[in-house]
Design a protein around this motif. Structure first.
Motif, mmCIF file in Angstrom:
data_model
loop_
_atom_site.group_PDB
_atom_site.id
_atom_site.type_symbol
_atom_site.label_atom_id
_atom_site.label_comp_id
_atom_site.label_asym_id
_atom_site.label_seq_id
_atom_site.Cartn_x
_atom_site.Cartn_y
_atom_site.Cartn_z
ATOM 1 N N THR A 31 0.780 -1.018 0.009
ATOM 2 C CA THR A 31 0.032 0.119 -0.035
ATOM 3 C C THR A 31 1.065 1.362 0.331
ATOM 4 O O THR A 31 0.453 2.066 -0.961
ATOM 5 N N ALA A 35 1.326 4.069 -3.261
ATOM 6 C CA ALA A 35 0.915 5.064 -2.792
ATOM 7 C C ALA A 35 1.186 5.933 -3.648
ATOM 8 O O ALA A 35 0.639 7.298 -4.613
ATOM 9 N N LYS A 40 -4.312 2.143 -5.047
ATOM 10 C CA LYS A 40 -4.031 1.168 -3.531
ATOM 11 C C LYS A 40 -4.126 -0.430 -4.418
ATOM 12 O O LYS A 40 -4.159 -0.524 -5.551
ATOM 13 N N GLN A 42 -5.770 -2.480 -4.258
ATOM 14 C CA GLN A 42 -7.624 -3.315 -5.231
ATOM 15 C C GLN A 42 -7.196 -2.906 -5.730
ATOM 16 O O GLN A 42 -7.910 -3.601 -6.867
ATOM 17 N N GLU A 159 -11.269 -2.824 3.619
ATOM 18 C CA GLU A 159 -10.161 -1.234 3.541
ATOM 19 C C GLU A 159 -9.427 -2.045 5.189
ATOM 20 O O GLU A 159 -9.955 -2.040 5.875
ATOM 21 N N SER A 164 -6.525 2.761 3.242
ATOM 22 C CA SER A 164 -5.996 2.984 2.461
ATOM 23 C C SER A 164 -5.912 1.771 1.472
ATOM 24 O O SER A 164 -4.868 1.412 0.199
ATOM 25 N N GLY A 165 -6.812 0.340 2.132
ATOM 26 C CA GLY A 165 -6.435 -0.404 1.690
ATOM 27 C C GLY A 165 -5.423 -1.943 2.027
ATOM 28 O O GLY A 165 -4.309 -1.023 2.442
ATOM 29 N N CYS A 166 -5.770 -2.838 2.271
ATOM 30 C CA CYS A 166 -4.892 -3.925 2.337
ATOM 31 C C CYS A 166 -4.865 -4.849 1.243
ATOM 32 O O CYS A 166 -4.083 -6.363 1.768
#
Length: 170
Positions: A31, A35, A40, A42, A159, A164-166
């Protein structure tokens, strides 16, 4: 382990703990590395899926990924806004739209793939080539034995607490 807190040593011998520890670390790290590209994990994962099978309808994509169609609509909307993918009339179903990767999406995917490869090298830096190959086979076997879909992250729709998403997207 050197100078380890004795209370934590037992966890160092737990495969589920180690997989979770490494998985969380790699997801957060991925992530952070993505950036600067403005995407992200995902979104990166969705670009990879589109590269592998562009031209599928949103319905087909949501079924293949096991995610709700509303989540799929949001993902595709976001990729369209960024100029990375587009919806076109489906070639055989006039009620549906097919989703295609655009050149900017292919470029973003290539940049993200370089980041992913670098992260893999970083995470496996203590392993030689044979150990990396063995680890890959063993992890694939464990994932299959757990009923996970090959190449699809089970947290695709989740999320991170900081939004910020995982999804590691790999």
């Amino acid at each position: 382990m050197t100078d380890a807190d004795p209370r934590h040593v037992l966890l160092a011998d737990s495969i589920p703990f180690l997989l979770g520890q490494l998985g969380t670390h790699s997801a957060y790290r991925f992530t952070d590395l993505l950036a600067p590209l403005g995407i992200k994990p995902q979104q990166f994962g969705m670009l990879r899926i589109l590269e592998a099978g562009g031209g599928r309808s949103q319905q087909q994509l949501s079924e293949a990924l096991g995610i709700h169609r509303n989540v799929m609509v949001g993902l595709v909307d976001d990729l369209e806004k960024r100029g990375l993918a587009e919806r076109r009339k489906h070639p055989t179903d006039r009620r549906a739209h097919a989703v295609y990767l655009l050149p900017a999406g292919r470029e973003m995917l290539a940049r993200g793939a370089e980041i992913a490869a670098g992260l893999e090298r970083e995470i496996t830096s203590e392993l030689d080539a044979a150990e990396r190959a063995t680890l890959l086979v063993l992890l694939q076997k464990a994932a299959a034995g757990s009923g996970l879909l090959p190449g699809i992250h089970p947290g695709f729709t989740t999320e991170r607490p900081d939004d910020s998403g995982c999804d590691a997207g790999r």
